[in-house]
Design a protein around this motif. Structure first.
Motif, PDB file in Angstrom:
ATOM      1  N   ARG A  18      71.155 157.447  77.020  1.00  0.00           N
ATOM      2  CA  ARG A  18      72.398 157.016  76.389  1.00  0.00           C
ATOM      3  C   ARG A  18      73.577 157.909  76.788  1.00  0.00           C
TER       4      ARG A  18
ATOM      5  N   ARG B 207      76.261 155.859  74.987  1.00  0.00           N
ATOM      6  CA  ARG B 207      76.017 154.447  74.705  1.00  0.00           C
ATOM      7  C   ARG B 207      75.187 154.308  73.424  1.00  0.00           C
ATOM      8  N   TYR B 208      75.398 153.238  72.717  1.00  0.00           N
ATOM      9  CA  TYR B 208      74.653 152.922  71.494  1.00  0.00           C
ATOM     10  C   TYR B 208      74.561 154.130  70.549  1.00  0.00           C
TER      11      TYR B 208
ATOM     12  N   MET C 137      83.466 157.635  74.061  1.00  0.00           N
ATOM     13  CA  MET C 137      83.782 158.540  75.170  1.00  0.00           C
ATOM     14  C   MET C 137      84.382 159.831  74.615  1.00  0.00           C
TER      15      MET C 137
ATOM     16  N   LYS D 283      78.503 151.098  69.360  1.00  0.00           N
ATOM     17  CA  LYS D 283      79.585 150.848  70.324  1.00  0.00           C
ATOM     18  C   LYS D 283      79.840 152.121  71.138  1.00  0.00           C
ATOM     19  N   THR D 284      79.854 151.971  72.483  1.00  0.00           N
ATOM     20  CA  THR D 284      80.004 153.116  73.383  1.00  0.00           C
ATOM     21  C   THR D 284      81.204 153.974  72.999  1.00  0.00           C
TER      22      THR D 284
ATOM     23  N   ARG E 288      79.968 160.161  78.184  1.00  0.00           N
ATOM     24  CA  ARG E 288      79.843 158.809  77.644  1.00  0.00           C
ATOM     25  C   ARG E 288      78.531 158.706  76.865  1.00  0.00           C
TER      26      ARG E 288
END
Length: 276
Positions: free
Chosen positions: A95, A112-113, A59, A56-57, A110
């Motif tokens: 990512r 991702r994954y 931040m 789940k992304t 950010r």
């Protein structure tokens, strides 16, 4: 005389141009060198301990005050790898991405994954001389499914089997929480009756399987299987007035030897008390 005047004009123009150039360089120098107390700094009120979920992304936020004409970068401590500079991403790992809205103080990385290997320290850096940085600690966890009570559960015959399954760190509450007995889905409408399920969804999702008036046929392996996390198993033993250790493990070798030794001692004591 005219040549002398032209020479003075050229020299004056060169002098004025050189003076303006020096003045510009000096102004640029002053701009590069921050006034004491007014240089860039980090807003340390921003959360610097982040917990992310596998897949789940996530931040990572950094807020910089009085940045001026400096740039903000993100560096991964594990391998001193430069990830972003300003709004540009410098890593080949797609990512990672730099996020920044113009005229704001937020500089975000950010991911991702994310995977568990992405856990560690990420540093938000300002391009001062020397650079100054602010660490952000990232911990990436994966969903955990657990049935309370351990791997084996001993239930007296006629009692209620109460199996409680917990799911932690899921990206979202599991849409479904299914149970099976010896690899067969539990039928809550079966003629056996007395089987119910209570589920509470939230940051920690709980599902409770209740089976009333346990019988020997209820023995076996029960599996809790969330739709977005790994499954968990528990083996249920139905007792009919026997101690679990004696029922399932019998007498161990050491226990047998101890009992044998006691009988031998009693034999010799009996002989000494009755020599004839």
């Amino acid at each position: 005389m005219l040549s002398f005047i032209l020479l003075l004009t050229v020299l004056s123009a060169d002098f004025i141009g050189a003076e303006e150039s020096s003045s510009k360089k000096f102004r640029d120098f002053l701009q590069e060198w921050p006034t004491p107390g007014t240089g860039p700094y980090f807003d340390t009120s921003v959360n610097s301990n982040i917990t992310g979920l596998v897949g789940k992304t996530v931040m990572l936020h950094c807020r910089v005050k009085n940045l001026g004409n400096r740039t903000v970068s993100w560096v991964r401590h594990r391998d001193i790898h430069l990830l972003t500079v300003g709004r540009y991403t410098y890593t080949s790992d797609q990512r990672f991405e730099a996020i920044h809205s113009p005229h704001t103080e937020e500089w975000t990385l950010r991911i991702r994954y994310p995977q568990r290997k992405d856990s560690g320290i990420y540093e938000c850096q300002i391009s001062t001389t020397p650079p100054i940085g602010h660490p952000v600690h990232l911990t990436v966890v994966e969903p955990i499914t657990e049935i309370l009570g351990g791997n084996d559960l001993y239930i007296n015959m006629g009692s209620t089997i109460n199996l409680t399954c917990l799911v932690r760190y899921a990206p979202e509450p599991p849409p479904t929480m299914s149970w099976s007995h010896n690899s067969h889905a539990i039928n809550f409408d079966s003629p056996r009756g007395g089987i119910s399920l209570v589920t509470e969804k939230g940051p920690i999702t709980t599902t409770r399987l209740l089976i009333q008036k346990a019988v020997q046929a209820d023995s076996g392996v029960y599996t809790c299987d969330p739709s977005n996390a790994n499954s968990a198993n528990v083996r249920v033993h139905i007792l009919d007035g026997e101690h679990p250790a004696a029922m399932h493990h019998g007498c161990s070798r050491s226990t047998f030897q101890s009992i044998l030794l006691i009988f031998i001692c009693m034999f010799f004591v009996a002989i000494r008390m009755n020599p004839t």
